[in-house]
Scaffold this motif. Structure first.
Motif, short mmCIF file in Angstrom:
data_model
loop_
_atom_site.label_atom_id
_atom_site.label_comp_id
_atom_site.label_asym_id
_atom_site.label_seq_id
_atom_site.Cartn_x
_atom_site.Cartn_y
_atom_site.Cartn_z
N ALA A 84 97.93 138.84 99.97
CA ALA A 84 97.23 138.12 98.89
C ALA A 84 97.93 136.81 98.53
O ALA A 84 97.54 136.14 97.58
CB ALA A 84 97.15 139.01 97.65
N GLY B 126 98.71 138.21 112.08
CA GLY B 126 97.59 138.01 111.15
C GLY B 126 97.53 136.61 110.56
O GLY B 126 96.61 136.32 109.78
N SER C 115 93.01 129.04 106.61
CA SER C 115 92.14 129.54 105.54
C SER C 115 90.84 130.07 106.14
O SER C 115 90.60 129.97 107.34
CB SER C 115 91.83 128.43 104.54
OG SER C 115 90.71 127.68 104.98
N GLY D 179 103.66 128.39 100.64
CA GLY D 179 103.00 129.70 100.51
C GLY D 179 103.58 130.68 101.53
O GLY D 179 104.41 130.30 102.36
N GLN E 289 103.13 122.33 93.70
CA GLN E 289 104.00 122.39 92.51
C GLN E 289 105.46 121.99 92.77
O GLN E 289 106.22 121.82 91.81
CB GLN E 289 103.94 123.80 91.90
CG GLN E 289 104.27 124.91 92.87
CD GLN E 289 104.28 126.29 92.20
OE1 GLN E 289 104.82 126.44 91.13
NE2 GLN E 289 103.70 127.28 92.88
N1 LIG Z 1 98.99 135.81 103.30
C1 LIG Z 1 98.44 136.25 104.43
O1 LIG Z 1 98.75 137.33 104.93
C2 LIG Z 1 97.40 135.40 105.11
C3 LIG Z 1 96.93 135.83 106.36
C4 LIG Z 1 95.95 135.08 107.02
C5 LIG Z 1 95.45 133.94 106.41
N2 LIG Z 1 95.90 133.56 105.20
C6 LIG Z 1 95.31 132.35 104.59
O2 LIG Z 1 96.28 131.30 104.62
C7 LIG Z 1 96.12 130.48 103.47
C8 LIG Z 1 97.42 130.45 102.70
O3 LIG Z 1 97.70 131.78 102.30
P1 LIG Z 1 99.05 132.19 101.57
O4 LIG Z 1 99.03 133.66 101.53
O5 LIG Z 1 100.21 131.49 102.18
O6 LIG Z 1 98.78 131.59 100.10
P2 LIG Z 1 99.82 131.17 98.99
O7 LIG Z 1 101.08 131.95 99.18
O8 LIG Z 1 99.12 131.24 97.70
O9 LIG Z 1 100.15 129.63 99.35
C9 LIG Z 1 99.23 128.59 99.14
C10 LIG Z 1 99.86 127.27 99.53
O10 LIG Z 1 98.91 126.23 99.28
C11 LIG Z 1 99.43 125.29 98.32
N3 LIG Z 1 98.34 124.92 97.41
C12 LIG Z 1 97.66 125.74 96.57
N4 LIG Z 1 96.67 125.06 95.95
C13 LIG Z 1 96.75 123.77 96.39
C14 LIG Z 1 96.02 122.59 96.10
N5 LIG Z 1 94.99 122.58 95.25
N6 LIG Z 1 96.38 121.45 96.74
C15 LIG Z 1 97.40 121.43 97.60
N7 LIG Z 1 98.16 122.52 97.93
C16 LIG Z 1 97.81 123.69 97.32
C17 LIG Z 1 100.53 126.04 97.61
O11 LIG Z 1 101.47 125.09 97.13
P3 LIG Z 1 102.50 125.36 95.91
O12 LIG Z 1 102.45 126.82 95.57
O13 LIG Z 1 103.81 124.92 96.43
O14 LIG Z 1 102.04 124.49 94.82
C18 LIG Z 1 101.10 126.90 98.74
O15 LIG Z 1 101.94 126.12 99.55
C19 LIG Z 1 94.97 131.09 102.64
O16 LIG Z 1 93.78 130.42 102.89
C20 LIG Z 1 94.92 132.53 103.13
O17 LIG Z 1 93.64 133.10 103.01
C21 LIG Z 1 96.88 134.25 104.54
#
Ligand SMILES: NC(=O)c1ccc[n+]([C@@H]2O[C@H](COP(=O)([O-])OP(=O)(O)OC[C@H]3O[C@@H](n4cnc5c(N)ncnc54)[C@H](OP(=O)(O)O)[C@@H]3O)[C@@H](O)[C@H]2O)c1
Length: 341
Positions: free
Chosen positions: A179, A313, A96, A8, A33
């Motif tokens: 997001a 962040g 998360s 992610g 995936q």
């Molecule tokens: N993006 C930001 O700016 C940000 C900032 C602060 C906190 N966060 C938090 O950090 C977390 C990750 O955010 P992100 O933006 O990186 O999300 P993301 O891009 O959607 O990535 C999610 C990750 O989790 C994996 N995943 C999804 N569903 C899963 C499941 N059921 N079992 C195992 N692995 C699973 C995905 O794997 P695959 O896609 O490889 O399958 C991917 O590696 C979230 O909780 C988010 O709220 C994000």
């Protein structure tokens, strides 16, 4: 170390930082995936730097290879994995929202029933500048949300000094990586490009997190009006906070309050009077820049903060917390300057 959810946006940002960290050895990366592929096949920017093969999440196997796990999984998925890791004696920094709210009723109201409510009380909120002592000893750190990081860092000095009356308005604008790496239509190029929109005004899930942290700093119950927006850029959050101060005050005094409050914080930069921050000055760095204006004509304070949502962040702050947990210098691995232009 392990990064769960390494594919992610927050996960790959962790890898970008950790491969350059002198005291870290990455052992495990996971995906849902892309299991069986090298992470550098998914992100060629990592070729030669991190070529680990992506695994599925098998807690027992992972726990035998690591001391600490970063969990960068979607909320409601993290809480399926984190308790098992903690019970096996592993330290966890969860990115998360699953362990950020202390009250299970609050989690229920904004998300769903919590599966490990006993850990909500134990988890330390990982806004580094506010909770260093707790983070250093923690088994479980709940890394803050991106919007709460920008908003709370901007407002903390005012609430700590009891300078605020009335309701604070938080008007925040985020780039689309906030997001995650989603394939939703709303985040596709043609929807986001040349567009600027508000969403979840007054009902965004980061609202209770901001209120919880500000209430703790102020030692009274604080409510905020939070209006998030999506802007067509990849990274960055600019938050503008409108505050009614208890007393009129000069800008030099205001700047001094902020500089005193953050005197020991290497990543917080208070700008001189008349200067306001822009997202490009923190892009790719762990910095938070803060600009201040007191408008004596309408007796309102305007506080503007910028952070990179994926660094201060998310991943950068998580590594800052890891440094504290291991007694490493807080800035280790995080001293890169922003990508300008
Ligand atoms: N993006 C930001 O700016 C940000 C900032 C602060 C906190 N966060 C938090 O950090 C977390 C990750 O955010 P992100 O933006 O990186 O999300 P993301 O891009 O959607 O990535 C999610 C990750 O989790 C994996 N995943 C999804 N569903 C899963 C499941 N059921 N079992 C195992 N692995 C699973 C995905 O794997 P695959 O896609 O490889 O399958 C991917 O590696 C979230 O909780 C988010 O709220 C994000």
């Amino acid at each position: 170390m392990a990064v769960l959810g390494a594919t992610g946006y927050a996960g790959v940002e962790l890898l970008r930082i950790l491969v350059q960290h002198p005291r870290v050895r990455l052992a495990v990366v996971t995906s849902q995936q892309f299991v069986g592929k090298q992470v550098s096949e998914v992100y060629p920017s990592l070729v030669g730097k991190c070529d680990l093969v992506l695994q599925e999440i098998q807690v027992e196997k992972i726990a035998s290879q690591i001391e600490l796990a970063f969990t960068a999984l979607p909320h409601e998925t993290s809480m399926d994995v984190v308790p098992d890791l903690v019970e096996r004696g592993k330290r966890v920094i969860d990115l998360s929202a699953d362990f950020r709210l202390r009250d299970p009723k609050s989690y229920l109201r904004w998300y769903r029933p919590h599966k490990a409510p006993h850990l909500l009380r134990e988890a330390i909120y990982g806004l580094t500048e506010m909770h260093r002592k707790g983070i250093a000893k923690a088994r479980l750190v709940a890394n803050p949300g991106c919007y709460p990081t920008g908003a709370v860092l901007g407002l903390a000095p005012l609430f700590a000094e009891n300078m605020v009356q009335g309701t604070v308005l938080i008007d925040a604008k985020s780039g689309v990586t906030g997001a995650g790496r989603s394939n939703s239509v709303e985040l596709s190029f043609s929807e986001v490009n040349e567009n600027f929109k508000a969403y979840n005004v007054g009902v965004h899930r980061h609202t209770p997190e901001i209120e919880q942290e500000l209430s703790q700093i102020a030692e009274r119950s604080i409510s905020v009006l939070f209006a998030p927006h999506l802007v067509p850029m990849s990274r960055g959050i600019l938050s503008t906070m409108y505050v009614e101060p208890k007393q009129s005050l000069g800008e030099e005094k205001l700047i001094k309050v902020y500089k005193d409050f953050y005197r020991q914080d290497p990543f917080i930069r208070i700008l001189p009077s008349g200067c306001f921050p822009q997202t490009k000055e923190v892009r790719g760095s762990n910095d938070c820049a803060i600009g201040l204006r007191y408008d004596s004509r309408v007796r309102r304070l305007v506080v503007i903060t910028v952070i990179d949502n994926l660094v201060k962040g998310a991943a950068g702050q998580a590594v800052q917390n890891m440094n504290l947990m291991y007694g490493f210098p807080e800035v280790e691995g995080l001293q890169g300057t922003a990508l300008v232009p």
